[in-house]
Design a protein around this motif. Structure first.
Motif, PDB file in Angstrom:
ATOM      1  N   UNK A  94     101.557  49.900 133.583  1.00  0.00           N
ATOM      2  CA  UNK A  94     101.078  51.267 133.368  1.00  0.00           C
ATOM      3  C   UNK A  94     100.936  51.519 131.877  1.00  0.00           C
ATOM      4  N   UNK A  95      99.772  52.006 131.450  1.00  0.00           N
ATOM      5  CA  UNK A  95      99.462  52.188 130.036  1.00  0.00           C
ATOM      6  C   UNK A  95     100.412  53.214 129.405  1.00  0.00           C
ATOM      7  N   UNK A  96     100.979  52.823 128.273  1.00  0.00           N
ATOM      8  CA  UNK A  96     101.896  53.665 127.500  1.00  0.00           C
ATOM      9  C   UNK A  96     103.077  54.161 128.344  1.00  0.00           C
ATOM     10  N   UNK A  97     103.541  53.291 129.215  1.00  0.00           N
ATOM     11  CA  UNK A  97     104.633  53.672 130.122  1.00  0.00           C
ATOM     12  C   UNK A  97     105.971  53.771 129.390  1.00  0.00           C
ATOM     13  N   UNK A  98     106.049  53.180 128.205  1.00  0.00           N
ATOM     14  CA  UNK A  98     107.311  53.158 127.484  1.00  0.00           C
ATOM     15  C   UNK A  98     108.007  51.813 127.583  1.00  0.00           C
TER      16      UNK A  98
END
Length: 456
Positions: free
Chosen positions: A78-82
């Motif tokens: 997931x993009x920029x999920x952390x």
């Protein structure tokens, strides 16, 4: 909340301060322990993901690595999920591999430290995310050129957004604060109840002393705890001793007065038996001495009664008895003596002293009244009551009212009396902390107002 200058206020305040301090210290300790636990768990997850990433790496003959879909975790997709990973070749010419969650970004490291062959640190991720990172250097052999013993090194890095850790700690701290606030309020309430219940015997002792002082009891009554019982016993002993000393002193004063009256009676009889200037002088001096003895005997009795705890006298019965007796004494003049007094009104003092003062005032009113004497008693402010005696006689002007209160001063020698009555009233009232004053009565004559302490 009780005042801090009271014993209960000090106990409650001290216990509350220590309780709040202990709760605050305990809260900081628990919060620190929880943060350390969450931090350790967070680092363990990062270490686990790093080991998985390294295990999924597949090197080729040239030392290049690929994952070949062997490391799959939704957090890293997931993009920029952390949650991010990246594989960086040690030599600048190699290609950097990153997780899909980084999209086209890379983690910028801010600090690093080595621990057991693993580097821990922090970095800046996409959208300025503060990232906790763990990295490890791994070497892969190059088998494409057997004649050379060569390796290619990569740095495997996994990072996680610290905001997740901070959110957990913040949520825990919020729950901890609310829990400790409720717990602290409960403890302070329990302390308040404990102090109130613990000091109840002292309030009981104070109430008992107030009853003794107001004349409702002669001694402290009731059962007290073991710690308070000796104090109550000592106070009762003090009250008994005080009463005994005062009674003994009053008896001695009475005995002295009576022992003086006998010789004075003999002198008066001898003077009467031998008329002449000397006899007249002796008779006058004896009369003055008798008045002095009566006056100071009354003062001594009042001073003694003042020191006796528990003195209490109902006012209405005394006034009614005096009115009845004085009505009979002045029956030939057909005087009307009206008495108005609440039944519950009580004088905080000796009955004989009240009879002495009220009797002098009512008798004085009867001597000068034409037909009516009004006696009224009512509660006043500051724990006192007022006794007013008024008559419908000729009254006195301001100068005469000032003179009539002097000891032995008589304005009219035709009326029986010693001239000490009002002076005795003033002296006894002063001993009790009261006041005495003369004024004009609406009935037309003299108004005598006496202020005395009231028994509650």
């Amino acid at each position: 909340m009780p005042r801090l200058n009271s014993l209960s206020g000090r106990l409650i305040a001290a216990a509350a301060v220590w309780t709040l301090l202990a709760i605050a210290v305990g809260g900081f300790v628990l919060s620190g322990i929880f943060r350390a636990s969450v931090q350790s768990d967070f680092d363990s997850r990062l270490k686990f993901d790093l080991d998985g990433l390294i295990a999924a790496a597949e090197p080729d003959s040239r030392g290049r690595v690929s994952l070949q879909e062997r490391f799959s975790d939704p957090r890293f997709e997931r993009v920029y999920s952390g949650w991010y990973w990246q594989i960086v070749p040690e030599k600048p010419k190699g290609d950097i591999q990153i997780s899909r969650s980084l999209w086209d970004k890379a983690i910028k490291l801010t600090d690093f430290r080595m621990h057991s062959g693993i580097a821990w640190g922090h970095g800046m991720g996409p959208e300025n995310q503060n990232v906790r990172v763990v990295a490890r250097r791994i070497e892969f052999p190059i088998t494409a050129t057997p004649q050379r013993d060569d390796v290619r090194a990569y740095v495997f890095l996994v990072g996680g957004n610290i905001s997740e850790l901070e959110n957990e700690v913040s949520h825990f701290n919020t729950m901890l604060i609310w829990s400790f606030e409720i717990f602290g309020l409960g403890l302070i309430g329990a302390i308040f109840l404990q102090v109130r219940v613990g000091l109840q015997p002292l309030r009981q002792l104070r109430a008992g002393l107030a009853r003794v002082r107001n004349g409702d009891a002669r001694r402290l009554e009731g059962r007290f705890p073991l710690e308070i019982a000796p104090l109550a016993a000592e106070l009762n002993s003090l009250i008994d001793h005080n009463t005994e000393v005062v009674e003994r002193a009053r008896t001695q004063v009475s005995n002295l007065a009576h022992s003086l009256k006998t010789p004075l009676s003999v002198l008066a009889s001898e003077a009467a038996a031998q008329p002449g200037p000397l006899a007249n002088a002796v008779t006058q001096r004896v009369s003055n001495m008798r008045r002095q003895i009566d006056h100071y005997l009354a003062r001594a009795r009042a001073a003694g009664a003042l020191e006796v705890l528990g003195s209490r006298t109902q006012v209405k019965p005394v006034l009614d008895d005096l009115a009845r007796v004085l009505t009979r004494i002045h029956a030939d003049r057909a005087l009307s003596i009206d008495v108005g007094c609440p039944p519950q009104l009580a004088f905080r003092g000796d009955k004989q002293d009240l009879e002495e003062m009220a009797g002098n005032l009512i008798d004085n009113g009867c001597k000068w009244a034409h037909s009516r004497v009004s006696v009224a008693a009512q509660p006043a402010l500051d724990g006192k009551f007022e006794l007013r005696v008024e008559d419908d006689g000729a009254g006195l002007d301001e100068e005469e009212r000032a003179r009539v209160g002097e000891r032995g001063e008589r304005l009219d020698e035709s009326v029986p009396g010693s001239g000490f009555g009002l002076a005795i009233v003033r002296d006894i009232a002063k001993l009790y902390g009261g006041a005495f004053e003369l004024g004009e009565s609406p009935l037309g004559g003299l108004k005598a107002k006496l202020t005395l302490p009231r028994a509650m």
